[in-house]
Design an enzyme around this catalytic site. Sequence first.
Site, mmCIF file in Angstrom:
data_model
loop_
_atom_site.group_PDB
_atom_site.id
_atom_site.type_symbol
_atom_site.label_atom_id
_atom_site.label_comp_id
_atom_site.label_asym_id
_atom_site.label_seq_id
_atom_site.Cartn_x
_atom_site.Cartn_y
_atom_site.Cartn_z
ATOM 1 N N SER A 124 0.842 -1.199 0.000
ATOM 2 C CA SER A 124 0.000 0.000 0.000
ATOM 3 C C SER A 124 0.874 1.245 0.000
ATOM 4 O O SER A 124 1.993 1.238 0.543
ATOM 5 C CB SER A 124 -0.854 -0.023 1.268
ATOM 6 O OG SER A 124 -1.400 1.237 1.523
ATOM 7 N N TYR A 148 -1.899 -1.022 10.913
ATOM 8 C CA TYR A 148 -2.145 -1.581 9.577
ATOM 9 C C TYR A 148 -0.944 -1.314 8.666
ATOM 10 O O TYR A 148 -0.419 -2.226 8.009
ATOM 11 C CB TYR A 148 -3.417 -0.972 8.965
ATOM 12 C CG TYR A 148 -3.535 -1.209 7.475
ATOM 13 C CD1 TYR A 148 -3.812 -2.467 6.968
ATOM 14 C CD2 TYR A 148 -3.331 -0.167 6.553
ATOM 15 C CE1 TYR A 148 -3.899 -2.688 5.596
ATOM 16 C CE2 TYR A 148 -3.414 -0.372 5.189
ATOM 17 C CZ TYR A 148 -3.699 -1.636 4.710
ATOM 18 O OH TYR A 148 -3.775 -1.858 3.359
ATOM 19 N N LYS A 152 2.058 -3.848 6.683
ATOM 20 C CA LYS A 152 2.506 -3.836 5.279
ATOM 21 C C LYS A 152 4.029 -3.658 5.209
ATOM 22 O O LYS A 152 4.711 -4.355 4.451
ATOM 23 C CB LYS A 152 1.810 -2.716 4.498
ATOM 24 C CG LYS A 152 0.321 -2.909 4.318
ATOM 25 C CD LYS A 152 -0.006 -4.118 3.454
ATOM 26 C CE LYS A 152 -1.489 -4.352 3.285
ATOM 27 N NZ LYS A 152 -1.837 -5.678 2.749
#
Length: 336
Positions: A124, A148, A152
Amino acid sequence: MTILVTGGAGYIGSHAAVELLKKGHNIVILDNLSNSNFESINRIRELTDKDFPFYNCDLLDRDKLNTIFEIHNFDSVIHFAGLKSVGESVEIPLKYYQNNIIGTINLCDLMAKHDVKKLVFSSSATVYGHPNKVPIDESFPLSSTNPYGRTKLMIEDILRDLYTSDTSWRIALLRYFNPIGAHESGRIGENPNGIPNNLMPYITQVAIEKREKLFVFGKDYETHDGTGVRDFIHVIDLVKGHLKALQYLDENEGVEAFNLGTGSGYSVLDIIDTFSMINKKDIPYEFVDRRPGDVAICYANPAKAEEMLGWRAEKDLKEMCKDSLKWQTDNPYGYE
Ligand code: NAD
Ligand code: UFG
């Protein structure tokens, strides 16, 4: 040659599945349906008129996952499965670390065991944290502002370490900017639970009068109109980047990161204007405070993907707005 698609019942995975089947690939979908609905699997079959195995399997269930690898002879894996809500990740970080990181470790471990070493991973733009300038290219420093994003970043590190340990791996880290839109048929699309966190699903719910008005988070950013600027990309363009990445991995070893964005930034007000104009719908909105953690401007330099993958986004903002609304109008309650 069969491709394992983890998270293939979800928003981006279901669109990828349709593109892969259309191009004649064999696929197997694995999903625990924690953020999706089996109906999306029916719709993929309906849209493509093709069948494929689906496993309701959690990546944390190593034994079941191993059985799937024993049954099928995979050539490669596209790994979409993961939890993706920034706000939720702040509230339940351990769940995010466990699901996203342990899930990916289980997957890679079993891939190695079964000698499947081609992987396309959903990363992302969040790995760029608060970038100092735009457009963002892949060499920018990496950081993260929430659990989050840290999952990643950590997974990217794990995959780089994996390649260092065994250079027969071929790994593409695809850093998505802001995917919106839906398949033009209106049969598959984004199906958020409850109140949408993201801009476009919120706008489409206002458009069909499921919600009264949009709350625009902040009007005093240093942008052309004071609202946040993002690189919105049609989900169909995005998934085409995955097919190009698979082709690239057929020909190249290594681990390589690619931005998947259009290279253009549009503000929240730009989106409201284009959406209203193309769909002939008023979107009532109200300015509220900035959302904590949001960056002012984020858009990609997609040159590396163009040069090395031969990929570039083709669909414009009007198509994104039109297809987003068609999906929402035809499916006011999503897949339920
Ligand atoms: P999604 O939630 O619609 O799809 C993810 C799918 O993974 C869901 O169907 C969910 O049920 C499944 N899943 C989650 N944990 C699992 C597990 N442990 N085992 C098996 N299945 C599991 O999300 P999406 O928008 O399609 O995103 C796909 C990927 O792309 C995610 O990894 C996400 O972090 C990443 N991504 C998304 C965006 C975005 O804006 N949508 C942006 C950047 C990156
Ligand atoms: N926004 C609003 N109102 C809303 C929702 C969003 O004004 O109801 C604004 C945001 O403040 C931001 C812009 O619209 O300026 C885009 O917000 P999104 O939530 O749609 O997207 P983000 O860029 O914040 O986040 C997305 C994904 C994240 C990912 C990030 C970077 O949701 O998972 O892109 O890739 F980490």
